[in-house]
Design an enzyme around this catalytic site. Structure first.
Site, PDB file in Angstrom:
ATOM      1  N   GLU A 281     -16.939  87.363 -22.228  1.00  0.00           N
ATOM      2  CA  GLU A 281     -17.375  89.153 -22.778  1.00  0.00           C
ATOM      3  C   GLU A 281     -15.180  88.943 -22.690  1.00  0.00           C
ATOM      4  O   GLU A 281     -15.356  89.393 -23.867  1.00  0.00           O
ATOM      5  CB  GLU A 281     -17.345  90.074 -21.181  1.00  0.00           C
ATOM      6  N   GLU A 284     -14.704  87.124 -26.263  1.00  0.00           N
ATOM      7  CA  GLU A 284     -15.397  88.236 -27.778  1.00  0.00           C
ATOM      8  C   GLU A 284     -14.365  89.617 -27.850  1.00  0.00           C
ATOM      9  O   GLU A 284     -14.054  89.789 -29.290  1.00  0.00           O
ATOM     10  CB  GLU A 284     -16.526  88.898 -27.333  1.00  0.00           C
ATOM     11  N   CYS A 302     -24.453  93.760 -19.539  1.00  0.00           N
ATOM     12  CA  CYS A 302     -25.162  92.694 -18.172  1.00  0.00           C
ATOM     13  C   CYS A 302     -26.181  93.653 -17.911  1.00  0.00           C
ATOM     14  O   CYS A 302     -27.426  93.093 -16.744  1.00  0.00           O
ATOM     15  CB  CYS A 302     -24.333  92.939 -17.176  1.00  0.00           C
ATOM     16  N   SER A 322     -22.224  93.458 -26.423  1.00  0.00           N
ATOM     17  CA  SER A 322     -21.788  92.342 -26.390  1.00  0.00           C
ATOM     18  C   SER A 322     -22.618  91.596 -26.732  1.00  0.00           C
ATOM     19  O   SER A 322     -23.578  91.570 -26.105  1.00  0.00           O
ATOM     20  CB  SER A 322     -20.965  91.920 -25.403  1.00  0.00           C
ATOM     21  N   LYS A 357     -34.053  94.369 -14.398  1.00  0.00           N
ATOM     22  CA  LYS A 357     -34.151  92.694 -14.359  1.00  0.00           C
ATOM     23  C   LYS A 357     -34.896  91.794 -14.059  1.00  0.00           C
ATOM     24  O   LYS A 357     -35.468  91.299 -15.561  1.00  0.00           O
ATOM     25  CB  LYS A 357     -32.965  92.239 -13.143  1.00  0.00           C
ATOM     26  N   GLU A 360     -36.324  92.292 -17.959  1.00  0.00           N
ATOM     27  CA  GLU A 360     -35.096  91.169 -18.562  1.00  0.00           C
ATOM     28  C   GLU A 360     -35.318  89.713 -19.155  1.00  0.00           C
ATOM     29  O   GLU A 360     -35.121  89.353 -19.140  1.00  0.00           O
ATOM     30  CB  GLU A 360     -33.345  91.578 -17.890  1.00  0.00           C
ATOM     31  N   GLU A 365     -35.933  86.630 -26.068  1.00  0.00           N
ATOM     32  CA  GLU A 365     -34.162  86.106 -26.755  1.00  0.00           C
ATOM     33  C   GLU A 365     -33.977  85.033 -25.856  1.00  0.00           C
ATOM     34  O   GLU A 365     -32.629  84.680 -26.220  1.00  0.00           O
ATOM     35  CB  GLU A 365     -33.456  87.228 -26.462  1.00  0.00           C
ATOM     36  N   CYS A 501     -24.586  98.788 -10.137  1.00  0.00           N
ATOM     37  CA  CYS A 501     -25.704  98.333  -9.503  1.00  0.00           C
ATOM     38  C   CYS A 501     -26.434  98.429  -8.001  1.00  0.00           C
ATOM     39  O   CYS A 501     -26.663  98.513  -7.676  1.00  0.00           O
ATOM     40  CB  CYS A 501     -25.771  96.844  -9.942  1.00  0.00           C
TER      41      CYS A 501
END
Lengths: 565, 624
Positions: A281, A284, A302, A322, A357, A360, A365, A501
């Site tokens: 990151e 980037e 994230c 990102s 999550k 996720e 992807e 989190c």
């Protein structure tokens, strides 16, 4: 000198009023905890359960949550009438509620149980008219059961007011009222982003985190499968009172030990994955800065609930997000690749503080070699269940270290779990000043703290980087509107759960002051790490010559999908 | 377009002149009740007949009078709904009742053309013909102030409203009074809210006026949800401009430039009359920006309800206007500080606003001279039930219950014996024989454990079952509960379930005590007025008619003979000849016996359909 003008009487005791918003807060000051269902200090006052009623000197009954304390007021909290009213309200709720507590996943964690016990309910004089079990299982993150809802409205308020998602609301009227999505569609077809905050505030078992750990027992029993795991930073500081831990106490060593006992062959720390994320990151970010692209800021990626929120509500911002995968997914890719040569099957488990999550882990992807590298995500709550089921006495077990070949991580990685952590980790990387004082300076620049919106200005070369850190999707939405109307930022960290989190929906329930303790636990863990910057993790740096060679984009980056109607 | 005070005064005298020039007026009652009885058909027929006979008639007041005409008008509710359709003939003041389409020709030929009274269309009071409306006892005992225009003018015409002096209170307030003076006038008059709360209106307006927030609102509560109440409906249908005028005056003195009328969707006629009134007022410049050349701007909007009784509660109403779910919220914050769209809001009932122009025009002393000191003015009541004269009445506050029932209402119908009155709808209690001398005003009723509420009065006789009355209202309340708070949502459900068991013969010992316990919890802990008053019908019927409850529970018997499930059908053994005719009619084979011996109905099987009763040639089967 006490201010004698601002005094009221509670149960015969004079109490000073110091700006408390309502009687409930003031009564807490005299060490009395009023019973409530619908009151939540971080949500708007709803005043619907009527359990917190108090009686004033004229015999009038008022709800403590919605009455402003005024000088000269006189109230009682525990009269015969009040006791009768509270019992009646409980009886009314119980007569319309599923009473099969022994088979409920929330057994022992239910406010209705607590208050029924507290008030000694020993009879329910009305026929049981509990709703038919109406389970919405469509979401991979949460499970909703109308059977167990007491209509306190906390889930509606957190989803609408705090998260600004609005996936659920009240439908129908009176005793037919229920919580549902628009047009009674299943949750999976709604604007729900899986943040799970509804489950976090639900007092009963009506909305709960989806429990997946039965899958893991099966994998552990299979001799032909190697089961590996990664443990997120936020999990280790939230094991909580149930297992004999203090809030914020770092129990990572014990968790690893337990996992080894249960049969996990390799246990890792998601902080290692976070180090990878920081490296990618930062690259980037620096690339965008140097290219002078107008499409700043760069948003972090994230948090999967944030990603879904962005895909559903602000698809036009996706180019600014990102392309890095989350630490969990990056690490899972690497672990998958590492395991590929082996003949045995590989089952990878991630322990997360999070419900999103779970979604996720199913994203197309991230598919590698025909399947997602994370086979199952379990929440901290589920981890605690597994420990209890196994009978291991957590408080007495001796801690063990994570395994190799991926057993090193930095302090930058571990602070990902608290709001502001990702930003601080990235800043440590991009800052050219690698001294200790620079480290301290970054932490004092306003990136730390539990506020929902934080801003910081960080010097970088001859520039001044403008950073925003938001937690809670409502705050994210407000910030995005600000950005759209012209305010500039270079970097924005978004966490869907207020506080980051550590306060994810998969964590055990904690009172508001416990949340900060969890964050402090992670900062303490950071202090105990010798390496503070992700580039100092030589093991991770080495991956670029090994498993990641020529495959950085394929394994560590992703693209996003426009969702919604 | 009126641009100044002079313009307004001029146009008023123009229309007044036109109105005066009308040589006759036919006022056809066009309230919802008479419309349902065919009054619009009668209106059209009368118009048609006049055109056929070349009688110049006018439907609307024109500015210029070429020749005198007969005015034919759709007026607001005349009030005597029992004997509608009603037509009033001016200048004589005659009232024709129960008019049919066939009567129209005679009315035109006899009354309009020749000024002859038609006796058979007049009200008869014990054989005595009452030609004039004012001769009729029903009307004689009333004081129709708020309702005075209903039946007097065309409800659909701003021209007529102006002609009789309409908007002169607004004019006075706008040009001759300061905001403070207006509020003092309203406060000192003692006007209290007519929606049920009875809160001093002036005090409420003062609280809004005091707020520093520049944006404020005026909201009129036209949700009138009580079953059987139609006072507000009649005012909105019959005198819409008066309501607008009251709102404009409120806006003027409190600093609001926007008003909302929240009308329940079940009142389409009221909505359309109000809509027309707003359009008419806007067209001539009495609503809009810079009214009559002053700095005062006021706009009005109608929002319709969507079928929820709870949206008559202030904070649920404002939530509904805001497009949110109509649920009451906790207070504080209060509506006067944070009301509609979180701004200071004056929220009053239709009838309350309708009183404002009267007070401004006639003064404090006039208003105070009517009714008791702490409860001045009049109150409109919807008089229904087993009473001779049902309809819409208006009497001074403080009139006794007995006067309303027997003097205005004409007493009990069909020889029934007076048993009680349900006052205030589902939120109200019942009054009985011992209360006949009770004055109907806010405070007296509160002391008696009841409340005026919005003004619905349901009169009951010995054939009404009081337990069923409680069940009926609890059923209504349960359906309408918004569901937010536990005591109302769950408590009304349980109370209803107990009442349903009682009326169907399944009551058990302890039910009355359980009802009273629940009633106490629900009244004390509910969040809003709906829940807080939901149990009143139960508590007051138990208090006054406990023996009826006990009979239902212990003897499975309904003393009033009303509860169908408790009816018993029996064969009188003395009369029964055993002819077996009845057995064939019974759908469940409940009747049995030996031929030529008295037969017996098995009560356990009997479904009380009553099919057997007419089959008996000896009239031996009876309902007991």
């Amino acid at each position: 000198m006490k201010n004698l003008d601002n005094v009221m009487i509670i149960d015969g005791m004079p109490v000073e009023i110091n700006g408390e918003k309502n009687l409930l807060e003031l009564i807490r000051k005299v060490n009395i905890k009023m019973p409530t269902f619908c009151y939540h200090s971080e949500l708007s006052i709803y005043g619907a359960c009527r359990m917190c009623v108090v009686e004033n000197q004229r015999g009038e009954i008022e709800a403590a949550c919605s009455t402003v304390p005024k000088s000269g007021m006189e109230i009682r909290t525990n009269t015969e009438r009040l006791r009768k009213y509270r019992k009646n309200i409980l009886e009314l709720l119980l007569s319309n509620h599923c009473r099969d507590c022994t088979t409920c996943s929330n057994n022992g964690k239910c406010k209705l149980q607590d208050l029924a016990m507290r008030f000694g309910i020993d009879q329910v004089r009305f026929p049981n008219t509990a709703a038919e079990p109406k389970i919405d299982d469509s979401s991979v993150c949460i499970t909703k059961d109308a059977h167990k809802c007491i209509l306190c409205g906390d889930c509606v308020r957190v989803c609408n007011e705090v998260q600004n998602v609005g996936a659920i609301d009240f439908a129908h009227r009176g005793s037919k009222m229920s919580i549902s999505c628009a047009f009674e569609r299943p949750i999976a077809d709604s604007p729900c982003v899986g943040c799970g905050q509804c489950a976090a505030v639900c007092p009963t078992g009506a909305i709960v985190v989806k429990y997946d750990f039965h899958k893991i027992w099966r994998a552990l029993d299979d001799k032909n499968t190697k089961v590996t795991a990664q443990i997120a930073p936020a999990v280790r500081v939230a094991m909580g009172k149930e297992l004999g831990m203090e809030e914020g106490e770092n129990a990572m060593g014990k968790i690893v030990a337990v996992f080894h006992r249960l049969g996990f062959e390799e246990v890792y720390d998601t902080s290692t994955g976070a180090d990878l994320t920081v490296l990618e990151e930062s690259n980037e970010f620096l690339k965008r800065l140097s290219e002078g692209k107008a499409d700043m800021p760069l948003f972090t990626s994230c948090c999967p609930a944030w990603i879904q929120y962005c895909e559903k509500n602000y698809p036009e911002l996706l180019p600014n997000v990102s392309t890095c995968r989350s630490p969990m997914e990056m690490f899972a890719s690497v672990i998958h690749e590492e395991h590929k040569p082996s003949a045995r099957k590989h089952y990878h488990v991630a322990v997360m503080p999070c419900t999103a999550k779970k979604f996720e882990a199913t994203r197309d992807e991230f598919v590698l070699d025909g399947k997602n590298p994370v086979d199952a995500v379990i929440s901290t709550q589920e981890l605690i269940q597994m420990i209890k089921e196994s009978g291991i006495i957590f408080s007495e077990i001796e801690p063990e270290a994570v395994d190799m070949p991926f057993g090193t991580s930095t302090g930058a990685g571990v602070i990902f779990g608290v709001t502001g952590g990702v930003t601080e980790a990235v800043l440590r990387r991009v800052s050219s000043d690698k001294s200790k004082t620079a480290l301290a300076a970054i932490s004092y620049h306003g990136v730390r703290g539990m506020e929902g919106i934080k801003e910081a200005i960080i010097p970088y070369g001859d520039r001044r980087l403008k950073i925003a850190i938001v937690s809670g999707l409502g705050n994210a939405s407000a910030l995005i509107e600000k950005i759209k109307s012209g305010t500039h930022y270079d970097f924005v960290e978004v966490m869907a759960c207020p506080g980051g989190c550590v306060n994810g929906a998969g964590q055990p329930f904690v009172a508001p002051d416990g949340k900060k303790q969890r964050g402090d636990g992670l900062y303490a863990a950071d202090k105990m790490c010798s390496t503070k910057r992700s580039e100092e993790n030589l093991l991770v740096m080495d991956m670029y010559n090994g498993v990641l060679k020529n495959r950085v984009h394929e394994l560590l980056h992703t693209n996003y999908v426009k969702r919604g109607e | 377009m009126l641009k100044s005070r002079e313009d307004l005064d001029n146009i008023r005298s123009v229309y007044a002149k036109t109105l005066e020039s009308q040589k006759a007026k036919i006022l056809v009652c066009a309230g919802t009740g008479c419309v349902a009885g065919g009054s619009l058909v009668i209106y059209d027929r009368l118009k048609e007949l006049m055109e056929q006979r070349n009688i110049p008639c006018s439907v609307e007041l024109e500015k210029e009078v070429h020749h005198p005409t007969v005015g034919i008008k759709k007026s607001g509710c005349h009030g005597f709904c029992e004997i509608g359709p009603l037509i009033r003939i001016e200048p004589q003041g005659w009232l024709y009742v129960k008019v049919q389409e066939e009567d129209c020709e005679e009315i035109i030929d006899q009354t309009v053309l020749n000024g002859v009274h038609i006796e058979r269309l007049a009200y008869q009071n014990d054989g005595e013909i009452c030609k004039k409306q004012d001769d009729i006892p029903f009307y004689k005992r009333q004081t129709r102030h708020v309702l005075q225009h209903c039946g007097q003018i065309d409800a659909t015409s701003i021209n007529e409203y102006l002609a009789i002096g309409g908007y002169s209170a607004f004019e006075k307030a706008l040009f001759e009074m300061t905001g403070d003076e207006i509020i003092h006038e309203i406060t000192d008059s003692g006007l209290r809210g007519r929606g049920g709360g009875g809160f001093p209106v002036g005090r409420k307006w003062e609280q809004v006026r005091r707020q520093k927030e520049p944006q404020k609102y005026v909201v009129c509560n036209g949700d009138e949800g009580d079953p059987g109440a139609f006072m507000d409906r009649s005012i909105m249908e019959g005198d819409p401009h008066n309501v607008l005028e009251g709102m404009m005056i409120a806006g003027l003195c409190c600093g609001a430039n926007q008003g909302y009328l929240y009308v329940r969707a079940e009142y389409p006629l009221a909505v359309s009359r109000l809509k027309a009134a707003i359009e008419q007022a806007t067209e001539i410049g009495l609503l809009g920006d810079r009214i009559l050349g002053t700095d005062f701007s006021f706009h009005l909007r109608i929002n319709q309800g969507a079928g929820a009784f709870v949206c008559g509660e202030g904070s649920a109403l404002t939530a509904s206007i805001e497009g949110k779910r109509g649920m009451p919220r906790v207070k504080p914050p209060r509506t006067v500080e944070h009301g509609l769209f979180d701004k200071p809001t004056v929220l009053n009932n239709v009838e309350t606003f309708a009183n404002v122009s009267l007070i401004i025009n006639n003064g404090i002393e006039w208003f105070q001279s009517i009714g008791p000191e702490k409860s001045p003015g009049t109150k409109a009541f919807a008089l229904t039930g087993n009473i001779v004269n049902t309809g819409l009445i208006e009497v001074p506050m403080g009139t006794t219950l007995g006067e309303v029932i027997f003097d205005v209402g004409g007493g009990m119908r069909d020889g029934g014996k007076f048993k009680g009155v349900q006052i205030g709808g589902p939120s109200g209690g019942c009054l009985t024989e011992k209360d006949l001398d009770l004055p109907l005003d806010f405070d007296s009723l509160k002391k008696a454990g009841a409340m005026i509420g919005s003004g619905g009065l349901v009169v009951m006789d010995d054939k009404n079952c009081m337990v069923e009355v409680a069940r009926f209202f609890m059923n209504f309340t349960q359906n309408e509960s918004c569901g937010k708070c536990v005591p109302c949502r769950e408590g009304t459900k349980r109370m209803l379930a107990i009442l349903e068991r009682i009326v169907s013969g399944q009551g058990v010992e302890g039910d009355i005590e359980l009802l009273l316990e629940l009633a106490d919890t629900v009244s004390a802990t509910s969040l809003c007025g709906l829940g807080k008053t939901a149990a009143l019908p139960i508590v007051s019927t138990i208090k006054n008619f406990r023996s009826e409850y006990e009979a239902h529970i212990r003897e499975k018997r309904c003393p009033a003979g009303a509860c169908s499930k408790l009816k018993k059908i029996e064969i009188d053994a003395a009369l029964c000849k055993g002819c077996t005719k009845c057995t064939k009619s019974c759908p469940v084979n409940a009747i049995s016996g030996k031929v030529k011996d008295p037969f017996v109905i098995d009560q356990a099987k009997c479904i009380k359909c009553g099919a057997c009763i007419p089959t008996c040639p000896f009239h031996a089967i009876r309902e007991v």
